[in-house]
Design an enzyme around this catalytic site. Structure first.
Site, mmCIF file in Angstrom:
data_model
loop_
_atom_site.group_PDB
_atom_site.id
_atom_site.type_symbol
_atom_site.label_atom_id
_atom_site.label_comp_id
_atom_site.label_asym_id
_atom_site.label_seq_id
_atom_site.Cartn_x
_atom_site.Cartn_y
_atom_site.Cartn_z
ATOM 1 N N GLU A 129 -22.933 -27.062 43.396
ATOM 2 C CA GLU A 129 -23.120 -26.381 42.114
ATOM 3 C C GLU A 129 -22.359 -27.081 41.000
ATOM 4 O O GLU A 129 -22.823 -27.174 39.867
ATOM 5 C CB GLU A 129 -22.658 -24.916 42.221
ATOM 6 C CG GLU A 129 -23.479 -24.064 43.167
ATOM 7 C CD GLU A 129 -24.914 -23.900 42.693
ATOM 8 O OE1 GLU A 129 -25.634 -24.912 42.676
ATOM 9 O OE2 GLU A 129 -25.310 -22.780 42.353
ATOM 10 N N THR A 182 -28.881 -25.014 33.623
ATOM 11 C CA THR A 182 -27.734 -24.103 33.688
ATOM 12 C C THR A 182 -26.631 -24.566 32.727
ATOM 13 O O THR A 182 -26.016 -23.749 32.049
ATOM 14 C CB THR A 182 -27.197 -24.021 35.137
ATOM 15 O OG1 THR A 182 -28.248 -23.498 35.952
ATOM 16 C CG2 THR A 182 -25.991 -23.107 35.254
#
Ligand code: HSE
Length: 309
Positions: A129, A182
Site C-alpha cells: 500500500e 488514492t
C-alpha cells in the site's frame, strides 16, 4: 507441503464512511486470482501479469515488495514466483493494490506452513500500500487477510481487530469507469479536524462497531456518516449526492465513498434491498453517459481463499 497455490484475492471496501483509514470489509464475488509458487532459487520474481499494465520488476510491484518484506522477517532463503490475474481495476476504490499485496503474502505464508498469523501478515501487505499510494494504510489489506469487517485500532503499534459480521448485511458497489488515484484523493484531505467534527466521527465509529456486534442494523445505518472526508472527496465523483440519495430512498442502511473512490458503496439488510438499491443507482448513472459496473456482494467473512492446489 504444497509448492504452488492458486488463490482468490478479494476486493475490499475501506473507510466505511466513519472510519477513515481504520475500518474496512471484504467482498465475496469480486477479486483477483493469483498463482504463487515456491522455487529452489532464492528471491522474488513476478513472472506473469494479465488484465492490467503493471510492472514486473519486484521492487516496483505491490505484491513483490510485500513478499520481500515478509521474507526479510522470515529470514530464510526462499524462492517465490508470482503470477497475477487482475480483475479489480487500479484506481477503482475497492482495494486493487491491497488484493495483490495481501494475496501474495497470504499465499507465501500458507505455502511455508503458516509461520505468521493473519494479523501478523498485515504489516507486510501494508508495504504494498505504501508503494501504491505513498501511505501504508491497512484498512484494505486487513479485511482481505482476516475477512469480514476489521478495525485498525492503532497503527503504532499496529493493532488490528476483526469485528462481527451480521449475516444479512449486503454490499452494493457502483464503480464508475474513471480512475481516481488514492494519492490524489488523499491530497484533497485536510490535516486538521475540528473538535466538533471529531466528536461526531468517533461517536459514529463506536456506534458502527457496537451495531456490528449487537447486530443492530438501524444503529449500523445511523453510524454510516462521514462529516470529515466525504464532503471534500465527494466532489471528485460524478453524481455522488444523487447516488447516495437514491440508495437511501430505496432502503439502504447507509451509503458513502468506497475507499478513496470513485466507487460508491451502499450497505443494506438483505439481498432484496441490495438489488433494489442497485437498480436505483443504475438509473442515476444511466443518465450520466459514463461507463460503470455494479456489484452486489455478501460480506466475505473468510477473506482470501484457495481456488485449487
Ligand atoms: N483509507 C484509504 C483512503 C483507503 O481513503 O485513502 C484507500 O483505498
Amino acid at each position: 507441503m504444497n509448492k504452488s497455490l492458486r488463490i482468490f484475492a478479494p476486493a475490499t471496501v475501506a473507510n466505511l464512511s466513519c472510519g477513515f483509514d481504520i475500518l474496512g470489509c471484504c467482498m465475496d464475488n469480486v477479486g483477483d486470482e493469483m498463482v504463487i509458487s515456491l522455487t529452489p532459487d532464492p528471491g522474488v520474481k513476478i513472472t506473469k501479469i494479465e488484465g492490467a499494465n503493471l510492472p514486473l520488476e519486484t521492487h516496483k510491484n505491490v505484491a513483490g515488495v510485500a513478499v520481500e518484506a515478509f521474507l526479510k522477517e522470515y529470514n530464510k532463503d526462499v524462492g517465490v514466483t508470482i503470477e497475477i490475474f487482475k480483475r479489480i481495476k487500479a484506481g477503482s476504490g475497492i482495494g486493487s493494490s491491497a488484493a495483490s499485496s495481501a494475496g501474495a503474502v497470504w499465499a507465501v505464508n500458507h505455502l511455508l506452513d503458516n509461520p505468521f498469523t493473519p494479523n501478523q501478515l498485515v504489516k507486510f501487505a501494508m508495504e504494498g500500500e505504501k508503494l501504491a499510494s505513498g501511505n501504508a494504510h491497512a484498512d484494505n489489506v486487513a479485511p482481505a487477510l482476516l475477512g469480514g469487517f476489521t478495525l485498525v485500532r492503532s497503527y503504532n503499534p499496529l493493532d488490528v481487530v476483526k469485528l462481527n459480521t451480521p449475516k444479512e448485511l449486503m454490499l452494493t458497489v457502483i464503480h464508475p469507469q474513471i480512475e481516481v488515484k488514492t494519492s490524489d484523493s488523499r491530497s484533497v484531505i485536510k490535516n486538521n479536524v475540528s473538535l466538533k467534527k471529531a466528536i461526531q466521527q468517533w461517536g459514529n465509529v463506536g456506534g458502527f462497531v457496537a451495531g456490528l456486534f449487537t447486530e443492530d442494523y438501524d444503529l449500523i445505518g445511523r453510524s454510516l456518516e462521514d462529516v470529515i472526508i466525504e464532503p471534500l472527496r465527494s466532489i471528485l465523483i460524478p453524481e455522488f449526492n444523487a447516488v447516495k440519495k437514491a440508495a437511501i430512498t430505496n432502503g439502504a442502511l447507509g451509503c458513502g465513498i468506497s475507499g478513496s473512490g470513485p466507487s460508491i458503496f451502499a450497505i443494506s439488510k438483505g439481498q432484496e434491498t441490495a438489488n433494489k438499491v442497485a437498480n436505483a443507482i443504475r438509473e442515476v448513472y444511466n443518465k450520466t453517459g459514463l461507463e460503470f459496473d455494479i456489484h452486489i456482494s455478501k460480506i466475505n467473512n473468510e477473506g482470501i481463499k484457495i481456488i485449487n492446489q
